[in-house]
Design an enzyme around this catalytic site. Sequence first.
Site, PDB file in Angstrom:
ATOM      1  N   SER A 145       0.853  -1.189   0.000  1.00 31.83           N
ATOM      2  CA  SER A 145       0.000   0.000   0.000  1.00 31.83           C
ATOM      3  C   SER A 145       0.882   1.230   0.000  1.00 31.83           C
ATOM      4  CB  SER A 145      -0.886  -0.007   1.259  1.00 31.83           C
ATOM      5  OG  SER A 145      -1.553   1.221   1.442  1.00 31.83           O
ATOM      6  N   TYR A 158      -3.648   0.143  10.710  1.00 29.05           N
ATOM      7  CA  TYR A 158      -3.486  -0.240   9.308  1.00 29.05           C
ATOM      8  C   TYR A 158      -2.110   0.153   8.773  1.00 29.05           C
ATOM      9  CZ  TYR A 158      -4.493  -0.617   4.299  1.00 29.05           C
ATOM     10  OH  TYR A 158      -4.449  -0.952   2.970  1.00 29.05           O
TER      11      TYR A 158
END
Length: 279
Positions: A145, A158
């Site tokens: 990501s 996260y």
Amino acid sequence: MGWLDNRVALVTGGASGLGRAVVRRFVDEGASVGVLDVSADGLDDLEDELGNSVVTIAGDVTRLSDNETAVERTVDAFGRLDVFVGNAGVFDDNVTIAELPEDDEALAKSFRDLFDINVLGYLLGAKAALPELVETNGRMVFTASGASFAPDGGGSLYVPSKHAVAGIIRQLAFELSPTVSVNGVAPGYVPTDLSGIDSLERDEGGLIDESEFDPSVHPAGIVPTPDDYAGAYVLLASEENSRPMTGTIVRANLGRDVRGIGAVSGRALEFVTDGLDGA
């Protein structure tokens, strides 16, 4: 001819969102694909769409036995395994550290719920797939990501989990070279329904809604779709087209790197301001 003709892949979290786009594109490029996902309904729908090009396995990526079953079912159906794609993941709804549960047990559960899927699930999938990939000099591709490199791509659970994914890619590339190549894709904004974790008990949506995404703040100037990212996975799954690559993370983040993070984010500024009040 496709880039993945006669190749066999296994994709986790492939029944929806980005994973489903990857499965579709792999099939379009000539691959046969096993799909491990927790959603039986999503898997049924995927089978209806793609037919005999896929074999689906309902299971939990946080269990080694389910990952092993997915590998076995894929090899039974298609005869081999060339590519493992670790993709299943959950989001933390942008939770800040101040907003995390105060209770020790609740906080630990929120951490485990997210890290078990986003980090442990990748390791278990890689471990289960490794014996077959050694036989085929195969490839692993993980979904990293933008949050694997910088803050403000999620919250205080996260973002660390995605930093850990970058570590998995680099360490496994080191351990498994030259037999198995290990790489990753780091998407930017993806307009998809990434699940949250129930233990955080947050009601707001986890990701920016497509209607709220402003493409003008990124050099690419587009609102991407999950399909837009699938080509990077095809590249890394193709030995012929990514042979020199291992330990590489393709940063498909709409040009954010050349723009830079810029000013302090609104949420960060709010906390700074709150901290100064009454000082």
